[in-house]
Design a protein around this motif. Structure first.
Motif, mmCIF file in Angstrom:
data_model
loop_
_atom_site.group_PDB
_atom_site.id
_atom_site.type_symbol
_atom_site.label_atom_id
_atom_site.label_comp_id
_atom_site.label_asym_id
_atom_site.label_seq_id
_atom_site.Cartn_x
_atom_site.Cartn_y
_atom_site.Cartn_z
ATOM 1 N N LEU A 39 -3.341 15.140 -10.337
ATOM 2 C CA LEU A 39 -4.903 15.245 -10.617
ATOM 3 C C LEU A 39 -5.281 14.458 -11.960
ATOM 4 O O LEU A 39 -6.405 14.284 -11.583
ATOM 5 N N VAL A 40 -4.963 15.024 -12.680
ATOM 6 C CA VAL A 40 -5.078 14.856 -13.884
ATOM 7 C C VAL A 40 -5.281 13.293 -13.943
ATOM 8 O O VAL A 40 -6.390 11.965 -14.802
ATOM 9 N N LEU A 41 -3.976 11.980 -13.588
ATOM 10 C CA LEU A 41 -4.477 10.645 -13.903
ATOM 11 C C LEU A 41 -5.658 9.842 -12.785
ATOM 12 O O LEU A 41 -6.131 9.163 -12.851
ATOM 13 N N MET A 42 -5.980 11.627 -11.658
ATOM 14 C CA MET A 42 -6.800 10.785 -11.014
ATOM 15 C C MET A 42 -8.351 10.824 -11.318
ATOM 16 O O MET A 42 -8.987 10.017 -11.368
ATOM 17 N N SER A 93 -13.831 5.117 -5.554
ATOM 18 C CA SER A 93 -12.789 6.307 -6.170
ATOM 19 C C SER A 93 -12.457 6.723 -4.832
ATOM 20 O O SER A 93 -11.539 7.238 -4.415
ATOM 21 N N ASN A 94 -13.048 6.090 -3.833
ATOM 22 C CA ASN A 94 -12.626 6.559 -2.305
ATOM 23 C C ASN A 94 -10.913 5.906 -1.786
ATOM 24 O O ASN A 94 -9.500 6.992 -1.763
ATOM 25 N N GLY A 95 -11.134 4.932 -2.348
ATOM 26 C CA GLY A 95 -9.636 4.135 -2.782
ATOM 27 C C GLY A 95 -8.378 5.401 -4.031
ATOM 28 O O GLY A 95 -7.622 5.765 -3.201
ATOM 29 N N ILE A 96 -9.376 5.086 -5.185
ATOM 30 C CA ILE A 96 -7.924 6.438 -6.172
ATOM 31 C C ILE A 96 -7.824 7.904 -5.624
ATOM 32 O O ILE A 96 -6.620 8.497 -5.527
ATOM 33 N N VAL A 97 -8.375 8.497 -4.978
ATOM 34 C CA VAL A 97 -8.615 9.851 -4.281
ATOM 35 C C VAL A 97 -8.035 9.679 -3.291
ATOM 36 O O VAL A 97 -6.788 10.271 -2.969
ATOM 37 N N PHE A 98 -8.145 8.517 -2.410
ATOM 38 C CA PHE A 98 -6.928 8.489 -0.967
ATOM 39 C C PHE A 98 -5.175 8.394 -1.636
ATOM 40 O O PHE A 98 -4.153 9.586 -1.340
ATOM 41 N N LEU A 99 -5.222 7.628 -2.559
ATOM 42 C CA LEU A 99 -4.019 7.331 -3.497
ATOM 43 C C LEU A 99 -3.508 8.915 -3.733
ATOM 44 O O LEU A 99 -2.172 8.920 -3.784
ATOM 45 N N ALA A 100 -4.181 9.316 -4.762
ATOM 46 C CA ALA A 100 -3.388 10.421 -5.301
ATOM 47 C C ALA A 100 -3.842 11.598 -4.376
ATOM 48 O O ALA A 100 -2.393 11.872 -4.361
ATOM 49 N N LEU A 136 6.643 7.039 -17.821
ATOM 50 C CA LEU A 136 6.668 6.979 -15.935
ATOM 51 C C LEU A 136 5.201 7.369 -15.571
ATOM 52 O O LEU A 136 5.040 7.472 -14.517
ATOM 53 N N VAL A 137 4.551 8.516 -16.575
ATOM 54 C CA VAL A 137 3.211 8.469 -15.989
ATOM 55 C C VAL A 137 2.241 7.632 -16.270
ATOM 56 O O VAL A 137 1.733 6.946 -15.594
ATOM 57 N N LEU A 138 2.879 5.765 -17.605
ATOM 58 C CA LEU A 138 2.270 4.632 -17.071
ATOM 59 C C LEU A 138 2.544 4.355 -16.204
ATOM 60 O O LEU A 138 1.389 3.261 -15.539
ATOM 61 N N ALA A 139 3.858 4.222 -15.274
ATOM 62 C CA ALA A 139 4.082 3.675 -14.614
ATOM 63 C C ALA A 139 3.431 4.069 -12.908
ATOM 64 O O ALA A 139 3.255 3.494 -12.576
ATOM 65 N N ALA A 140 3.135 5.710 -12.897
ATOM 66 C CA ALA A 140 2.407 6.060 -11.894
ATOM 67 C C ALA A 140 0.597 5.359 -12.364
ATOM 68 O O ALA A 140 -0.082 4.874 -11.118
ATOM 69 N N ASN A 141 0.680 5.113 -13.381
ATOM 70 C CA ASN A 141 -0.751 5.009 -13.430
ATOM 71 C C ASN A 141 -0.828 3.612 -13.110
ATOM 72 O O ASN A 141 -1.905 3.021 -12.476
ATOM 73 N N THR A 142 0.459 2.531 -12.698
ATOM 74 C CA THR A 142 -0.188 1.453 -12.834
ATOM 75 C C THR A 142 -0.555 1.137 -11.110
ATOM 76 O O THR A 142 -1.163 0.148 -10.465
ATOM 77 N N ALA A 143 -0.170 2.339 -10.343
ATOM 78 C CA ALA A 143 -0.018 2.253 -9.229
ATOM 79 C C ALA A 143 -1.963 1.781 -8.627
ATOM 80 O O ALA A 143 -2.555 1.813 -7.706
ATOM 81 N N PHE A 144 -2.296 3.806 -9.559
ATOM 82 C CA PHE A 144 -3.608 2.877 -9.638
ATOM 83 C C PHE A 144 -4.453 2.509 -10.182
ATOM 84 O O PHE A 144 -5.336 2.338 -9.807
ATOM 85 N N LEU A 201 0.495 -1.440 -0.139
ATOM 86 C CA LEU A 201 -0.395 -0.018 0.223
ATOM 87 C C LEU A 201 0.604 0.956 -0.261
ATOM 88 O O LEU A 201 0.695 2.047 -0.982
ATOM 89 N N VAL A 202 1.424 1.305 0.963
ATOM 90 C CA VAL A 202 2.563 2.232 0.907
ATOM 91 C C VAL A 202 3.488 2.722 -0.609
ATOM 92 O O VAL A 202 3.666 3.420 -0.868
#
Lengths: 677, 677
Positions: free
Chosen positions: B155-158, B378-385, B340-348, B117-118
């Motif tokens: 924010l865009v990814l979120m 949604s809550n998970g995504i917002v929390f992550l962002a 790099l942005v795609l990598a961030a997206n994998t976390a989402f 999670l971290v």
């Protein structure tokens, strides 16, 4: 209340109920302070406004001050006389809104309601701003921080009303009577000194007032008339709040209307004496008072005064009259501040009451109509506080500028209410035959007609003199509320039309197919199965959504062991969806038997803490939401109360016995106290 | 799905279902880019970190750079070899969490879960920060605005993930293959130039690097070792993301495990070649690279360089290699930023997947477990962002500083996972008798043991070298998640205990007393009455809460006219309460017959627009809430769908077919597309 006590068709108004209700009603000596704080508090700012307006033409115009005072007093007498008719004719407490709606129709009623809504906001903003000014007079450290102080005061009031303040007669009686004693005592002492020829001057007596540009003496007649009209319309701020009693008749002891009328008369006499005393004393003591933006117009020896802090009129008078007795000064200023906060509080009381009346008539969300809907009450209170804060910040907590917005709404409702009363009497005169009653009605109609003519003149004057100064904001806000209420009403009417029963609605469903949702075989599920069985549906089955082979196998085994005699249907969900398979299945059952009903039993466990709510029943909640959109389905929640649900039950019970704003005015205080014991 | 199709007890894994599922699975050539972006993207920042750390001792320490690279490559090979065992042993996609839970117990599993999670948060923060750096290299106007740019990107990814992005193979394939081509092409071109002896220098080659205070040459052996350890642990950032494939085995085409293992091998080879190429080229081209806070340590002619903008290593290499061909430079920098942005997206994508696995095991709110719970997703995504944004702002979007927090979590799960695998093989070896299989298991155990020894060393090195630099924050956050998950689990366990069925739970209620709430006699009420009647309760009555005499009289009249045959009970409520009288009445019925059940039918009308919801059913909603806390009561919602409810139904259906983050990795893309058609 046991079942046995609840006989079928208990009608309203039984003796027992009425007697119980009677116990909570207010005697006149308590009703006066409860309903008077708003009206009386305006003496704390109305005279100031008269002096500011007159002062535009220089100090010499102050000569008109007591004439303006008398004009305001005349209007107030007419309005009070009018409302004495209203409390007799409409003892139900609907007030101006009811009078206008019944006699002039819904448009007039909605107009009055929107005027009242706007006025509640302005009552808070004006009273608290003025209160902050008095606080600054007593505590110099607060000078310059009036906006912050006013905002904090509004927030405190909001919090108290959200929390539920236990109002009682003494809550209002002590400060209100203290206020009367303080102001009238100060006036008496001042007049005594005047009789002795030893009346001191106020601190601002030594200044001179430079006329505003273009207002140099001598004024043309038109300019003078306009100036006097402005001063008069500002002075009419003293009339705000006199209608409160007409909304509170049900809270009075019997005979309600007579007692309310008497209290109204007392209120009028006290308000007029206080206002006139303050105006006369201020004039005699040489008060000079200007708009706080125009302090440079105060001169000493021909030069603008430097560093002068202008205090409210009553504060200046009190400081001078009690020059040798400072506790007297502090008492006057303190109780004035308190009464202003109390006046703001009446708005917090009146707002939800008006909301519930509007809700009953379909002009506001229906949930506002039932007492005890904390959410609705809370939303109203928060909305009122936020709007008031916006006004306070936008107008820098300056009473003078807020007053420009204030009086329009009050006089709109005064006018429509008086017009409604005239119609009321005219209508009744058509059918009434008893000459004595007819004579009384004639008299009442004349009184209301006089009231109308006075308030109509004031409204025109106010509109002319204040429109550009801020009244346009009020009118815009009124228009907004008006349209909103009409929209809500239209929506409710359309829905009612769509829902109206016709003859085709008597067919009974032929068949009930019950499905019990099974997630595990635990107590809630067993209870739901038992309840479903007890309702003897035509078909009954358990339904399980399978997302995992092992879990499914285990559940099937347990199910067989239990031997409930109920078949279990397993719905296959390879994508771990829970809701869609169930909704699809229910739809399919219904489709195969369109005259039947699908009864979906959902076992739920009920927990008490908010974070537990997050951990449970979220899927059940969404499922219920989805099933409601599926025709022919009824959704049955079978609750299983976990131990922690006690917490929530106790919280709900505490909530129910909590005081709502406005309870006292509707005669509820005693009863609530009894429940709490 | 018609009723007829849904035979009782459909078991999972039917051919048809599996075949349908197969259609959506990924071939290796698509699976590689889908799962590789995270692992490959680290080549964009891992070499930079190695050079920063070595540079602390001055440019001469760069001589160690390729040795550090080889050490990292060795660890990566060991880890990849280990995970190839995992994908064979655990093809279900549970990944490290499953391996740790099954073999080492729940504590280890929860530890892995909190580490993951971290790490998801840190993946977003590190990748986006590094991406912002590359964007600034290509577009000089962005220099100095990296924090803002990174926040906007998050924010865009979120927003995209909240909205639901339709991921497809090509969504990943195009940029990932382009990235491989660009980096490996650049490297090949560079090596060609090197072979020709014409390799140009990077822009920073002309500078010198002043050692950090206290790091002047010659270093003591211990200081040197510590320096190399720091460089090595930073370089291990290249390993983040290699575990992704082990979570995605179910999305591979058959034979799943074999294909996944092959893809893993390909990923490892590509990642190692890219990293080594970059390190070797950078060294050969004279790169000088320091912490962005230490730019003053770069000197030219003995004096600190002024106004130099340090660009990322790959950007510097690309600019020099493609000195005569600027499109090459822009291609490299652009695809690096995109990857790099795609990598961030994998976390989402991974965050909600992990959440649903945890939810299934009771470590997270159960609602997270069912796909399609938009709110939970949604809550998970917002929390992550939000957490990522906090980190980006707190660390000024500086990759170097964020890296210090990053690697701990990854290596905690690597270690526990390898340890779990060793236990796994040991356990299976106890029962396995086939010599060929035993030999394979032995080999696998050796591979995992080597993997563990490597990752254990790295974890120790990371903890020693990075604890004070930021790893303590990660460990604190992991502890927080760990305790939170344990708390949730304990709560669910307690509830399960309280709910467990025992033998006393078979008693059937003796009697159903149904009451139908009546507010008006409109269609919803008639339908509720009809449904209630169809359920044939032992007793049935309408219940009306009377708050107004006139309305009550009118309703009674209508009721009599309708002649439903159902008695109507009027509950008296002088204080306009609706809920309390009904709850009291239901309680009273239940008390008089404790073995019976009270069925409360609530007619509801269903509307579609959010503002309509505010205007309707608020009282029904609160009443339902209250009745749930009343034992022995079941609450039956009988919905009546108004025309506007269509709007909500359509919205729900759109919602159901919407893509959820992570769908592609779980083999869902095709199916969703089919539904949408």
């Amino acid at each position: 209340m046991g079942v046995a006590d609840v006989s079928k068709r208990i009608l309203l108004g039984r003796k027992l109920r009425s007697a119980q209700l009677g116990e909570t009603l207010l005697p006149k000596r308590i009703a006066l302070p409860v309903f008077a704080s708003d009206a009386l508090s305006s003496v704390a700012y109305a005279p100031d406004e008269v002096f500011i307006m007159l002062g535009l033409a220089g100090a010499s115009a102050y000569a008109f001050s007591w004439k303006i005072g008398i004009a305001v007093a005349l209007v107030m007498s007419a309005v009070i006389a009018s409302y004495r008719q209203t409390v007799h004719a409409y003892p139900s407490g609907g007030g101006d809104y009811e009078v206008a709606t019944v006699n002039l129709g819904q448009t007039a009623g909605t107009t009055v309601a929107s005027a009242l809504l706007v006025d509640y906001v302005l009552t808070v903003a004006v009273s608290i701003s003025s209160g902050a000014q008095y606080a600054a007079a007593a505590i110099p450290a607060l000078l310059g921080h009036e906006v912050l102080l006013a905002v904090v005061l509004v927030l405190v009031l909001m919090a108290m009303n959200l929390r539920g303040i236990r109002e009682s007669g003494s809550f209002f009686a002590v400060p209100t009577y203290l206020f009367m004693v303080a102001i009238l005592g100060m006036a008496a002492w001042g007049f005594l000194q005047m009789a002795h020829g030893s009346l001191p001057d106020v601190e601002s007596a030594k200044f001179d007032v430079v006329p505003k540009d273009g207002m140099e003496q001598p004024l043309t007649t038109i300019a003078l008339l306009f100036l006097l009209a402005r001063a008069f319309s500002s002075g009419c701020a003293a009339l705000t709040g006199v209608e409160a009693i007409s909304n509170g008749v049900p809270a009075f002891r019997r005979p309600k209307s007579r007692n309310a009328a008497t209290t109204l008369l007392m209120l009028g006499l006290i308000a007029i004496s206080m206002m006139m005393s303050v105006i006369v004393l201020a004039r005699q003591m040489g008060l000079k008072y200007v708009d706080p933006h125009d302090l440079h117009r105060l001169t000493a020896g021909g030069r603008p005064v430097e560093g002068y802090q202008q205090h409210a009129v009553i504060a200046q008078i009190a400081r001078a009259v009690f020059a040798d007795f400072s506790p007297g000064f502090y008492l006057v200023v303190t109780v004035t501040g308190v009464i202003l906060v109390l006046a703001a509080n009446t708005a917090f009381n009146g707002f939800p009451v008006l909301g519930s009346i509007l809700a009953k008539d379909g002009y506001a969300p229906r949930a506002l109509g039932s007492r005890g809907d904390r959410l609705a009450y809370s939303n109203g209170i928060v909305f009122l506080a936020l709007m008031a804060i916006v006004l306070i910040v936008a107008f820098h907590a300056e009473t003078t500028r807020l007053i420009q917005l204030y009086i329009v709404g009050v006089f709109v409702s005064f006018n429509l209410s008086q017009l409604g009363m005239i119609r009321h009497w005219t209508r009744h005169l058509k059918t009434e035959r008893d000459p004595a009653v007819r004579r009384r009605m004639f008299n009442s109609r004349i009184i209301n007609a006089i009231g109308l003519s006075f308030t109509a003149v004031v409204l025109v004057v106010v509109l002319i003199t204040k429109f550009l100064a801020g009244a346009w904001i009020t009118i815009l806000a009124m228009a907004f509320f008006f349209l909103l209420m009409r929209g809500i009403k239209r929506h409710y009417d359309n829905v009612a039309l769509e829902l109206a029963a016709d003859e085709g609605d008597k067919a009974l469903p032929t068949r009930v197919h019950a499905i019990v949702l099974v997630s595990k075989l635990h107590k809630p599920t067993l209870r739901a199965l038992a309840f479903a069985k007890a309702s003897r549906p035509n078909a009954l089955e358990g339904v399980y959504v399978s997302v995992d082979v092992a879990e499914t196998a285990q559940l099937l085994e347990e199910w067989d062991q239990r031997n409930t005699g109920i078949p279990l249907k397993v719905l296959h969900s390879p994508y771990r969806e829970i809701i869609k398979p169930i909704v699809d299945y229910a739809t399919a059952i219904r489709r195969s038997n369109p005259r039947g009903v699908v009864a979906v039993y959902i076992p739920e466990y009920v927990v008490g803490r908010w974070w537990e709510q997050l951990l449970h029943n979220q899927t059940a909640l969404r499922l219920k939401g989805r099933l409601l959109f599926t025709p022919g389905v009824m959704v049955i929640s079978v609750p299983y109360q976990l131990r922690s649900s006690q917490i929530a039950r106790q919280r709900e019970e505490r909530e129910e016995t909590r005081v709502r704003p406005g309870d006292l005015r509707r005669g509820r205080a005693e009863r609530d106290r009894q429940i709490q014991r």
